[in-house]
Design an enzyme around this catalytic site. Structure first.
Site, short mmCIF file in Angstrom:
data_model
loop_
_atom_site.label_atom_id
_atom_site.label_comp_id
_atom_site.label_asym_id
_atom_site.label_seq_id
_atom_site.Cartn_x
_atom_site.Cartn_y
_atom_site.Cartn_z
N THR A 27 0.88 -1.18 0.00
CA THR A 27 0.00 0.00 0.00
C THR A 27 0.91 1.23 0.00
OG1 THR A 27 -0.07 0.21 2.42
CG2 THR A 27 -1.74 -1.21 1.41
N ALA A 56 3.21 -1.18 4.86
CA ALA A 56 2.49 0.00 5.38
C ALA A 56 3.51 1.13 5.46
CB ALA A 56 1.91 -0.30 6.75
N ILE A 82 7.50 -2.38 7.20
CA ILE A 82 7.53 -0.91 7.28
C ILE A 82 8.12 -0.34 5.99
CG2 ILE A 82 8.39 1.09 8.56
CD1 ILE A 82 6.37 -0.68 10.10
N LYS A 83 7.29 0.48 5.33
CA LYS A 83 7.71 1.09 4.06
C LYS A 83 8.25 2.48 4.35
CE LYS A 83 5.75 1.10 -0.59
NZ LYS A 83 4.49 1.14 -1.33
N LEU A 84 9.47 2.72 3.85
CA LEU A 84 10.19 3.96 4.17
C LEU A 84 10.65 4.63 2.88
CD1 LEU A 84 12.40 2.03 6.68
CD2 LEU A 84 10.87 3.86 7.42
#
Ligand code: E4P
Length: 217
Positions: A27, A56, A82-84
C-alpha cells in the site's frame, strides 16, 4: 517470482487471495487515501486476510518520526512490513528497524545507486518504480536490470520488488530479468491470465464436448 497486489481495496485482495496466487500486498499513502479508510484499520484487515507481507508506509519524513510511526505500525500484525522513503532519514530508519528484527520496504527508488544504499541499510525489499520512469521517457526496466546485476555482484539479500507496474509486459520482463517480486494493480494482475486463443480454444473444446453427450462427474 512472488506476486504482491498494489492496493488497499479489501474486496480485490480477498478475491486474489482466494486464487492462491498472491504472496503479499503493498500500500502507499495515495492508495490509502483512495480507499477512504482509516490507515491502521485497513492494514489490520489486510493482515488478517493474508499471511504474506503487507507494506504499510510511514508518513513522517524525519528519523525520529519514522521510528515512532513504525513502532505503532509493527504492533498491528506480525506480517506488517515498514515502508520507508528513499532518503537519508529513511535509510537510517531502515538500518535501525532491520537491527530490531523488523522487515522493511524502501520505496520511491529511481536509481541503481539508491538501490545500492538501501541494500547496505539492510532493507528487506527495495521498490524501484518502473512506470514512473517510463512516464518521463527513462527505461524503467533497465533500472531493474542494473539493480539485479549489482545485488548479484555482492550477494545482497535485499529483494527487488518491482513497483509502479503498468502493463503485463512489465511483469513478463521483470520475470525474465529476475526481479524477486512484482507488485501489480489488481486489474493488471487479473489480465495476466488472458489470451484470446485460450478463450477461442476453450469455446471450441466445449462445443465439441457437448456433441459427445458425455458427462465426467
Ligand atoms: C509501490 O510500492 C507503489 O505503491 C506503486 O507501485 C506505485 O505505483 P504508481 O506509480 O502506479 O502509483
Amino acid at each position: 517470482m512472488k506476486f504482491f497486489v498494489d492496493t488497499a481495496e479489501i474486496k480485490d485482495i480477498e478475491e486474489l487471495v482466494a486464487t492462491g496466487l498472491l504472496d503479499g500486498v503493498t500500500t502507499n499513502p495515495s492508495l490509502i487515501a483512495k480507499s477512504g479508510r482509516d490507515f491502521k484499520e485497513v492494514i489490520a484487515e489486510i493482515c488478517k486476510i493474508t499471511d504474506g507481507d503487507v507494506s504499510a508506509e510511514v508518513a513522517a519524513t524525519d528519523y525520529d518520526g519514522m521510528m515512532k510511526e513504525a513502532a505503532e505500525l509493527v504492533k498491528i500484525a506480525d506480517n506488517v512490513v515498514i515502508k520507508l522513503p528513499l532518503t537519508l532519514d529513511g535509510l537510517k530508519a531502515c538500518k535501525s528497524l532491520t537491527e530490531k528484527g523488523h522487515k522493511t520496504n524502501v520505496t520511491l527508488c529511481f536509481s541503481a545507486n539508491q538501490a545500492l544504499l538501501a541494500a547496505k541499510a539492510g532493507a528487506t525489499y527495495i521498490s524501484p518504480f518502473i512506470g514512473r520512469l517510463d512516464d518521463i521517457n527513462i527505461d524503467g526496466l533497465e533500472l531493474i536490470r542494473e539493480i539485479r546485476v549489482i545485488y548479484d555482484n555482492y550477494g545482497f539479500e535485499t529483494e527487488i520488488l518491482a513497483a509502479s507496474i503498468r502493463t503485463p509486459n512489465h511483469v513478463k520482463e521483470c520475470a525474465i530479468i529476475g526481479a524477486d517480486v512484482v507488485t501489480v494493480p489488481p486489474a493488471t494482475l487479473r489480465s495476466l491470465v488472458k489470451h484470446p486463443l485460450t478463450d477461442k480454444g476453450l469455446e471450441a473444446f466445449l462445443a465439441d464436448w457437448a456433441k459427445t453427450g458425455q458427462t465426467i462427474a
